[in-house]
Design an enzyme around this catalytic site. Structure first.
Site, PDB file in Angstrom:
ATOM      1  N   ASN A 211       0.829  -1.205   0.000  1.00 22.27           N
ATOM      2  CA  ASN A 211       0.000   0.000   0.000  1.00 22.27           C
ATOM      3  C   ASN A 211       0.864   1.256   0.000  1.00 22.27           C
ATOM      4  O   ASN A 211       0.601   2.212  -0.736  1.00 22.27           O
ATOM      5  CB  ASN A 211      -0.949   0.000   1.197  1.00 22.27           C
ATOM      6  CG  ASN A 211      -2.031  -1.059   1.079  1.00 22.27           C
ATOM      7  OD1 ASN A 211      -2.366  -1.494  -0.021  1.00 22.27           O
ATOM      8  ND2 ASN A 211      -2.567  -1.493   2.202  1.00 22.27           N
ATOM      9  N   HIS A 262      -1.571  -6.955   6.118  1.00 28.17           N
ATOM     10  CA  HIS A 262      -2.794  -7.034   6.917  1.00 28.17           C
ATOM     11  C   HIS A 262      -2.531  -7.717   8.256  1.00 28.17           C
ATOM     12  O   HIS A 262      -3.330  -8.533   8.725  1.00 28.17           O
ATOM     13  CB  HIS A 262      -3.916  -7.745   6.161  1.00 28.17           C
ATOM     14  CG  HIS A 262      -4.413  -6.978   4.974  1.00 28.17           C
ATOM     15  ND1 HIS A 262      -5.333  -7.461   4.084  1.00 28.17           N
ATOM     16  CD2 HIS A 262      -4.102  -5.728   4.514  1.00 28.17           C
ATOM     17  CE1 HIS A 262      -5.569  -6.565   3.148  1.00 28.17           C
ATOM     18  NE2 HIS A 262      -4.825  -5.502   3.401  1.00 28.17           N
ATOM     19  N   TYR A 271       0.340  -8.966  -2.385  1.00 27.67           N
ATOM     20  CA  TYR A 271       0.787  -7.636  -1.961  1.00 27.67           C
ATOM     21  C   TYR A 271       2.306  -7.500  -2.091  1.00 27.67           C
ATOM     22  O   TYR A 271       2.814  -6.430  -2.424  1.00 27.67           O
ATOM     23  CB  TYR A 271       0.366  -7.370  -0.520  1.00 27.67           C
ATOM     24  CG  TYR A 271      -1.116  -7.095  -0.352  1.00 27.67           C
ATOM     25  CD1 TYR A 271      -1.657  -5.860  -0.694  1.00 27.67           C
ATOM     26  CD2 TYR A 271      -1.973  -8.068   0.145  1.00 27.67           C
ATOM     27  CE1 TYR A 271      -3.012  -5.615  -0.536  1.00 27.67           C
ATOM     28  CE2 TYR A 271      -3.331  -7.830   0.303  1.00 27.67           C
ATOM     29  CZ  TYR A 271      -3.844  -6.604  -0.039  1.00 27.67           C
ATOM     30  OH  TYR A 271      -5.186  -6.359   0.098  1.00 27.67           O
TER      31      TYR A 271
END
Length: 767
Positions: A211, A262, A271
């Protein structure tokens, strides 16, 4: 305005926008002169060349036509409709929860790519650029601007998805865009993606991993497009911070190569790949610029430590792709392609010690995987780099890597041999067994409960419609009861209440993995271990107990054989599946073999707003080998060997090749050719032909004797012991070499394991 605002949201939004506008204007006025405008343009062009290529090459005419075809389809279907509102009839923009605004910007990116790619009929066409300008104006007005309320829709679309697609679109179309409109379209990013390190929609959340890398890419591109030095530096610094290893718990890369996102999920292949792709592109984009990212040796080490063990001939193993396994448009070859693309990008800056190893390795992947060729998936510019590597006679075709890799910080173990690989997916109170978000991965109940993944020469096994068609109650390697399960709910975050999961490897050639199974919503309990040898995997289970009135099974294998049932052979205590493996039952059990055609739909396992699968039924053939423990078993056991790519003769003759020393609630252990491997669930002793092996606490140990020398590795997967005392079958004369915390003590071996987080201690002893 398309999305209605509450009065409070409007006031807060207006204040935020006003402040950001002043900040942005001041930054743009104050920093533009500090860096030569040419530097911004050079970095932007470098990025465009990575996406679209620098010039037309007739050798890639088919690839160029594919880019052109996608762009023309976007144009052909475009219908400006202010009443709905929508740019395309199938993507109405009124409700942000549909994710259609995110899809719309992705289509704009495809259009921009066609415009920027040399050799397409759209290349540099002013009429196409004019249409794109109108479309971006429309989307700014109706879909994405600084005044809107996201109304509970997915934060990712607002802060990463659209910013990435929008900045790519603007970079690709840059030479055909009015610069005043460019700043207008990018203005929402001041609200939704101003800082790579912070989440606007959830104040207090610090961005990590993929992210943060994705946001850094968007922030850097906005800085280049608007000539804002401050933004590019902010993005560069955020990426530099990402390269630091973590000791956990939580997100990030760990020293053993584990990657968590996460908080509790292994996500190297999803990811993690997104992270690697973004960082590689940023490094390449900013190379030799005023914002060059320095001190990046860590990223090259991460490729070797975190990614390479999970890539099998260009495929990313599903055991580290999390809920993405359920997404129809993102399969193992897609994640593998992005990994290869990132490595090819990094080769331009990689030190020789890495580049000399990577070039043959990647060439091997590209050469062996003809089932899903890289060229059909990768962007045009990456295909050109791959072809240059394939044509280079100085680079040999590298073999598959071999070794045993224990990722203690994410409960994964990978065992790789020259012709096959085997991965084990476990869970504990540290690592979640399954994640379900955004209505994805609805039937992934048992994917972290000891599921095993066998990779062979059949490179389409895992990607050929497996996840919608496999029986989700019978995943290979698992022990389950047959209770009916409901779809996993959004936000499911299950961690079994046990610390026991992990393993140990010796010399990268032998190893073991073990976990304590605690059933989800069930009384089922079991202790499971896998012993990883050069030609086989030995699976032992013990203490299999349940009291819910349901049948309990262990799944030896559940193989997708595509559109037919291959030949199957059976004998006394063995099963052989042609082209896959042999399976030898080592305890006299009689397996149940099922051959069936199974039909499913991707929509059954993924109903996500932007990822949801289609409703087309797909059918595949399966051969399933099951050990039936009956209803409410009490301390049931199993023992079997998986013999990848073995012949019928090798399978039939395997009985007696391995000695099972113990399979109890205290210790599970095997012996073969001077090697002893044991899982001690608690203090105990196991008898070998040369004497007893004893420990005074829980551990996993592998030792191998060659004449008067013993090599050993020991770890505490439970992470509960302070130190361990090992008494070997032989008298220890001296310690030749040992890790810190390993020493001889009164005829035994003392091993400090406190603080090791399940990682191994090794030693070489004279006995």
């Amino acid at each position: 305005m398309t999305y209605p605002l509450s009065r409070r949201s409007a006031l807060l939004g207006a204040a935020a926008v006003a402040g950001l506008a002043l900040e942005g204007a001041a930054a743009e006025a104050g920093t533009e002169a500090a860096v030569d405008a040419a530097a911004f343009d050079t970095a932007r062009r470098q990025w465009v060349s990575l996406l679209a290529g620098a010039k037309y090459d007739p050798a890639y005419a088919d690839k160029t036509r594919a880019v052109e075809g996608s762009a023309k389809a976007v144009l052909r279907k475009m219908r400006f409709d202010r009443r709905r509102p929508s740019l395309w009839p199938d993507l109405p923009l009124r409700d942000p929860n549909t994710g259609n605004f995110n899809r719309s910007y992705n289509r704009m990116r495809a259009l921009a790519l066609g415009w920027a790619t040399p050799g397409t009929s759209l290349h540099g066409d002013p009429k196409v650029a004019e249409t794109a300008v109108k479309a971006l104006d429309f989307l700014y007005e109706h879909a994405y601007n600084e005044h809107l309320d996201r109304r509970g829709s997915n934060w990712y679309w607002w802060e990463i998805g659209v910013p990435r697609a929008l900045t790519d679109t603007c970079a690709l179309l840059y030479d055909g865009l009015p610069k005043d409109r460019l700043r207008r379209w990018l203005r929402p990013l001041r609200r939704w993606c101003p800082d790579p390190e912070r989440r606007i929609s959830h104040p207090g959340v610090v961005e990590t991993g993929a992210n943060r890398a994705g946001k850094a890419m968007a922030v850097a591109m906005r800085g280049l497009l608007t000539h804002d030095d401050r933004l590019v530096r902010r993005a560069r610094n955020a990426v530099a911070d990402l390269l630091r290893l973590t000791k956990g718990p939580g997100d990030g890369f760990y020293r053993d190569g584990s990657f968590i996102q996460h908080d509790i999920y292994p996500y190297t292949g999803s990811y993690g790949v997104d992270y690697l792709e973004s960082v590689a592109r940023l490094i390449a984009m900013l190379a030799r610029s005023p914002w060059e990212i320095r001190g990046i040796d860590a990223i090259y080490d991460l490729v070797d430590r975190s990614f390479v063990p999970f890539v099998f001939d260009g495929l990313m193993m599903d055991c580290v792709r999390g809920r993405q396994i359920s997404v129809q448009g993102h399969r193992d070859h897609h994640s593998g392609q992005k990994t290869i693309e990132a490595i090819l990008t990094l080769l331009d800056t990689a030190p020789d010690k890495h580049a000399k190893r990577w070039r043959p390795m990647v060439k091997g992947w590209l050469t062996r995987n003809q089932a899903v060729p890289y060229h059909t998936l990768a962007p045009l510019a990456s295909v050109a780099r791959a072809d240059a590597l394939l044509r280079d006679p100085s680079v040999p075709v590298g073999p598959r890597i071999t070794g045993t890799y224990v990722f203690a910080d994410m409960d994964r173990v990978v065992h790789r041999r020259p012709t096959w690989a085997y991965a084990i997916s476990m869970s504990s109170k540290r690592i979640g067994s399954v994640e379900a978000m955004n209505r994805e991965n609805l039937h992934g109940w048992y994917t972290g409960d000891g599921m095993t993944y066998l990779y062979t020469s059949d490179l389409t096994h895992w990607s050929d419609e497996l996840w919608p068609t496999i029986d989700p109650y019978r995943l290979p390697g698992t022990t389950v009861d047959r209770r009916k399960r409901a779809d996993l709910r959004h936000g499911t975050r299950r961690r079994p209440p046990t610390p026991w999961a992990g393993g140990v490897a010796l010399d990268g050639e032998y190893g073991l993995a073990a976990m304590k199974l605690i059933g989800d919503g069930s009384s089922l309990r079991a202790k499971k271990a896998w012993f990883l040898l050069d030609d086989a995997v030995i699976a032992l289970g013990t203490g299999i107990t349940a009291s819910d009135g349901r049948r309990v099974e262990t799944i030896v294998e559940n193989r997708n054989t595509h559109n037919a049932h291959p030949p199957l052979s059976r004998g006394d205590g063995w099963v052989h599946l042609d082209g896959v493996a042999g399976y030898a039952l080592l305890d006299g059990a009689e397996p149940k073999v099922l051959r069936e055609k199974r039909t499913g739909r991707w929509r059954d396992i993924d109903k996500g707003a932007t990822t949801g699968g289609d409703t087309t039924p797909v059918t595949r053939h399966y051969t399933t080998i099951v050990l039936d423990h009956g209803v409410d078993p009490r301390k049931a056991r199993y023992a079997y060997a998986v013999l990848p790519e073995a012949s019928v003769h090798q399978t039939a003759a395997y009985q007696g090749r391995v000695q099972i020393l113990a399979n109890s609630g205290t210790v599970q252990a095997i012996y073969r050719d001077g090697m002893v491997a044991a899982v001690f669930w608690k203090a105990g002793t196991v008898e070998t032909d040369e004497g007893p092996l004893s420990v005074d606490g829980p551990c996993a140990v592998v030792l191998r004797r060659e004449q008067l020398q013993v090599r050993l590795a020991v770890a505490d997967p439970s992470r509960t012991a302070e130190d361990l005392k090992l008494t070997l079958p032989w008298r220890i004369k001296s310690v030749v070499k040992a890790d810190r915390g390993v020493r001889r003590s009164k005829g035994a071996l003392k091993v400090e394991v406190a603080g090791t987080r399940g990682h191994a201690r090794t030693a070489v002893l004279n006995v």
